[in-house]
Design a protein around this motif. Structure first.
Motif, mmCIF file in Angstrom:
data_model
loop_
_atom_site.group_PDB
_atom_site.id
_atom_site.type_symbol
_atom_site.label_atom_id
_atom_site.label_comp_id
_atom_site.label_asym_id
_atom_site.label_seq_id
_atom_site.Cartn_x
_atom_site.Cartn_y
_atom_site.Cartn_z
ATOM 1 N N LEU A 153 0.962 -1.260 0.110
ATOM 2 C CA LEU A 153 0.078 -0.629 -0.163
ATOM 3 C C LEU A 153 0.878 1.237 -0.127
ATOM 4 O O LEU A 153 2.009 1.274 0.487
ATOM 5 N N HIS A 154 0.221 1.770 -0.199
ATOM 6 C CA HIS A 154 0.661 3.717 -0.291
ATOM 7 C C HIS A 154 1.136 3.927 1.178
ATOM 8 O O HIS A 154 0.032 4.142 1.278
ATOM 9 N N CYS A 155 2.403 4.437 1.834
ATOM 10 C CA CYS A 155 1.788 5.134 2.978
ATOM 11 C C CYS A 155 2.621 6.385 3.101
ATOM 12 O O CYS A 155 2.597 6.851 3.960
ATOM 13 N N ASN A 156 3.274 6.960 1.611
ATOM 14 C CA ASN A 156 4.009 7.854 1.651
ATOM 15 C C ASN A 156 3.107 9.361 1.934
ATOM 16 O O ASN A 156 2.898 9.219 0.814
ATOM 17 N N SER A 157 3.364 9.932 2.509
ATOM 18 C CA SER A 157 2.324 10.907 2.366
ATOM 19 C C SER A 157 2.582 12.069 0.907
ATOM 20 O O SER A 157 1.917 12.826 0.922
ATOM 21 N N ASN A 158 3.999 11.580 0.933
ATOM 22 C CA ASN A 158 4.280 12.516 -0.822
ATOM 23 C C ASN A 158 4.042 12.106 -2.076
ATOM 24 O O ASN A 158 4.745 11.716 -2.948
ATOM 25 N N SER A 159 3.344 11.125 -1.905
ATOM 26 C CA SER A 159 2.491 9.537 -2.564
ATOM 27 C C SER A 159 1.949 10.591 -4.098
ATOM 28 O O SER A 159 1.786 11.286 -3.771
ATOM 29 N N THR A 160 2.646 10.372 -5.265
ATOM 30 C CA THR A 160 2.536 10.326 -6.524
ATOM 31 C C THR A 160 0.981 10.138 -7.315
ATOM 32 O O THR A 160 0.796 10.291 -8.255
ATOM 33 N N ALA A 161 1.234 9.096 -6.556
ATOM 34 C CA ALA A 161 -0.743 8.232 -6.885
ATOM 35 C C ALA A 161 -1.900 8.810 -6.834
ATOM 36 O O ALA A 161 -2.579 8.466 -7.898
ATOM 37 N N GLY A 208 10.504 1.535 -14.755
ATOM 38 C CA GLY A 208 10.882 1.939 -13.986
ATOM 39 C C GLY A 208 11.047 2.478 -12.678
ATOM 40 O O GLY A 208 11.496 3.437 -11.647
ATOM 41 N N SER A 209 9.845 2.170 -12.262
ATOM 42 C CA SER A 209 9.012 2.190 -11.078
ATOM 43 C C SER A 209 9.601 2.081 -9.762
ATOM 44 O O SER A 209 10.289 0.605 -10.275
ATOM 45 N N ASN A 210 9.170 1.934 -9.191
ATOM 46 C CA ASN A 210 9.931 1.322 -7.591
ATOM 47 C C ASN A 210 9.653 1.773 -6.062
ATOM 48 O O ASN A 210 8.820 3.001 -6.177
ATOM 49 N N THR A 211 9.346 0.614 -5.509
ATOM 50 C CA THR A 211 8.526 1.279 -3.802
ATOM 51 C C THR A 211 9.619 0.566 -2.852
ATOM 52 O O THR A 211 9.832 -1.456 -3.046
ATOM 53 N N THR A 212 9.042 1.143 -1.571
ATOM 54 C CA THR A 212 10.279 0.656 -1.044
ATOM 55 C C THR A 212 9.746 0.863 0.617
ATOM 56 O O THR A 212 8.890 2.116 0.244
ATOM 57 N N PHE A 232 1.610 -7.151 4.715
ATOM 58 C CA PHE A 232 1.986 -6.512 3.188
ATOM 59 C C PHE A 232 2.931 -5.514 3.289
ATOM 60 O O PHE A 232 3.220 -5.100 4.455
ATOM 61 N N GLY A 233 3.324 -4.561 2.588
ATOM 62 C CA GLY A 233 4.374 -3.648 2.761
ATOM 63 C C GLY A 233 3.640 -2.105 2.595
ATOM 64 O O GLY A 233 3.141 -1.859 2.074
ATOM 65 N N CYS A 234 4.123 -1.806 3.526
ATOM 66 C CA CYS A 234 3.638 -0.039 3.303
ATOM 67 C C CYS A 234 4.727 0.585 2.905
ATOM 68 O O CYS A 234 5.559 1.017 3.496
ATOM 69 N N SER A 235 4.126 1.359 1.836
ATOM 70 C CA SER A 235 5.613 2.480 0.947
ATOM 71 C C SER A 235 6.226 3.179 1.144
ATOM 72 O O SER A 235 4.981 4.074 1.443
ATOM 73 N N ARG A 236 7.177 3.384 1.038
ATOM 74 C CA ARG A 236 8.010 4.967 2.012
ATOM 75 C C ARG A 236 7.972 5.893 1.107
ATOM 76 O O ARG A 236 8.140 7.166 0.793
ATOM 77 N N VAL A 237 9.202 5.123 0.110
ATOM 78 C CA VAL A 237 9.922 5.507 -0.987
ATOM 79 C C VAL A 237 9.492 4.885 -2.035
ATOM 80 O O VAL A 237 9.274 4.086 -2.078
ATOM 81 N N GLU A 238 8.975 5.404 -2.748
ATOM 82 C CA GLU A 238 8.877 5.634 -3.750
ATOM 83 C C GLU A 238 8.887 6.034 -5.559
ATOM 84 O O GLU A 238 9.188 7.758 -5.012
#
Length: 454
Positions: A153-161, A208-212, A232-238
């Motif tokens: 899941l996207h967990c980054n408040s700066n996510s561009t999704a 080229g997209s990635n999530t960590t 699940f993974g909590c995406s912080r850097v993407e």
């Protein structure tokens, strides 16, 4: 051959025989296709069917684009762009099973060392479900993928999704895995790391997209059912995500997938029905009833090199009720049953025979120029309904699955292409699966197909 079959079971054999749907005398040779189903619609219709199981956890399944989608509005990609992305996806799957590449079956470049790399999944994946994650539960719109194992899941408040990220600090039941946890080890050495004593997952894609981020667990709500300890993974850097969904739900066959995680509860069986078009609804059922009533059953094949994927063995193809003169050996490399690939890929020998027979049954319509990878297209201008030859897939043991009209034509073209060579693994794409309830009974290593399910 990349896939290996499971030793037969007497009981299973009896079940499969009982479920066989015959296709002999009286078989239809033509179907009526409404051309309106080939065009975008503005209104979502009510679901036409219900899952065969009442014992599992069921959630609605919708096309990501169209009036039924719960995802935020986004401009739908063009027909040609969808097929370009589909080519990336199919190319990755086929390379995983190629016996011609160096390494004997799995491409050995740096780009594919991470097991969850899928080419361009955030753009190729077309079907979404809505689940609840955390306590209290927060709704999350997730793409589903039978070719992925790791959910995230996207967990980054700066996510561009373009979505609202999941905040694990607001959940009473979230817990990050420590670095030495078995769940962390299941990700594989190339897919996990350690930071501040917490397990970190890494997923990198070919575009080229990635999530960590941090790998952890929380409560998952699937309809009225609750799954505790969902990993699940909590995406912080993407980087590179613009799909406007909240994440990805992995339904693959390896250890980290939701299917494997919940095997003790749901018996490692699930099913889905992909709707006929984006203006209708389908469903996903975890813990699907494995009763075979109404299903055409055939053996599931698995690959030790690529345990994520689910395989099936074609024996032939029928057009207009007549089986094509293609030797079963042409399909011996097996085919991947994939929710993420749009167009079915066949060995060139089989595809040439299919399009030749199909064209013969379409003489009343003018041909049209090829569209991207689809080279058998027609001009349906001024037609409200068109009559097309039936197409059926014949699986191992002579098990016949008749395709819906919307599983034959895509954008006024025959929805098949070729793999490039007869030795390549084929792919059964999601267009061909439309309106079928596709049962993945992973525990018994069988597939089931039930017509007109949604």
């Amino acid at each position: 051959m990349a896939f290996v079959s499971r030793p037969p079971l007497l009981l299973l054999s009896c079940i499969i025989c009982h479920a066989l749907i015959a296709s002999a005398a009286g078989e239809q040779s033509y179907k009526i296709l409404s051309t309106s189903s080939l065009k975008p619609q503005a209104v979502c219709s009510e679901p036409k069917g219900i899952p065969s199981s009442s014992s599992g956890a069921t959630v609605p399944l919708n096309h990501r684009h169209g009036p039924c989608s719960p995802a935020p509005t986004k401009k739908e990609p063009t027909f040609e762009e969808r097929l370009r992305r589909d080519t990336l996806r199919a190319g990755y799957v086929q390379r995983k099973f190629s016996t011609n590449h160096r390494g004997g079956g799995v491409l050995q470049s740096e780009a594919v060392k991470v097991p969850t790399e899928l080419g361009s999944p955030q753009d190729t994946l077309e079907y979404v479900i809505t689940v609840g994650v955390g306590s209290p539960a927060v709704q999350q719109i997730m793409t589903i993928d039978t070719g992925s194992d790791v959910s995230w899941l996207h967990c980054n408040s700066n996510s561009t999704a373009g979505t609202t990220p999941f905040d694990p600090t607001k959940s009473n039941t979230y817990a990050a895995f420590p670095c030495g946890a078995p769940a962390c080890a299941q990700l594989g050495a190339e897919s996990n790391a350690c930071s501040n004593s917490q397990c970190q997952y890494m997923v990198r894609y070919g575009d080229g997209s990635n999530t960590t981020g941090t790998y952890g667990s929380d409560t998952l709500a699937l309809g009225s059912d609750t799954v505790k300890g969902f990993q699940f993974g909590c995406s912080r850097v993407e980087e590179g995500f613009g799909d406007k969904t909240d994440g990805l739900m992995g339904l693959g066959g390896d250890a980290p997938s939701l299917v494997s995680q919940t095997a003790a509860t749901y018996g490692k069986a699930f099913s889905y029905c992909l709707p006929a078009s984006s203006d209708s609804k389908g469903f996903l059922t975890l813990g699907a009833e494995t009763s075979t009533t109404g299903f055409v059953m055939t053996e599931m094949l698995r690959s030790q090199q690529s345990p994520t994927f689910y395989g099936v063995l074609l024996q032939g193809i029928k057009v207009g009720g007549e089986q094509l003169s293609v030797a079963p050996s042409v399909f011996s490399a097996g085919s991947v049953m994939d929710s993420g690939t749009i167009i079915t890929r066949l060995p060139p020998t089989a595809y040439t025979a299919l399009k030749t027979a199909f064209k013969e049954g379409m003489k009343q319509y003018s041909t049209a120029p090829a569209r991207s990878i689809l080279d058998t297209c027609f001009d349906f201008s001024g037609q409200d309904n068109v009559t097309i030859p039936t197409v059926a897939l014949v699986f191992d043991g002579g098990k016949v699955v008749d395709l819906d009209a919307n599983g034959i034509i895509f954008g006024s073209c025959l929805a098949f292409t070729d793999t490039g060579d007869d030795g390549s693994t084929g792919i059964i794409g999601n267009v061909q699966q439309r309106t079928l309830e596709v049962l993945y009974d992973v525990g018994q290593s069988v597939f089931g197909f039930k017509s007109n399910a949604c």
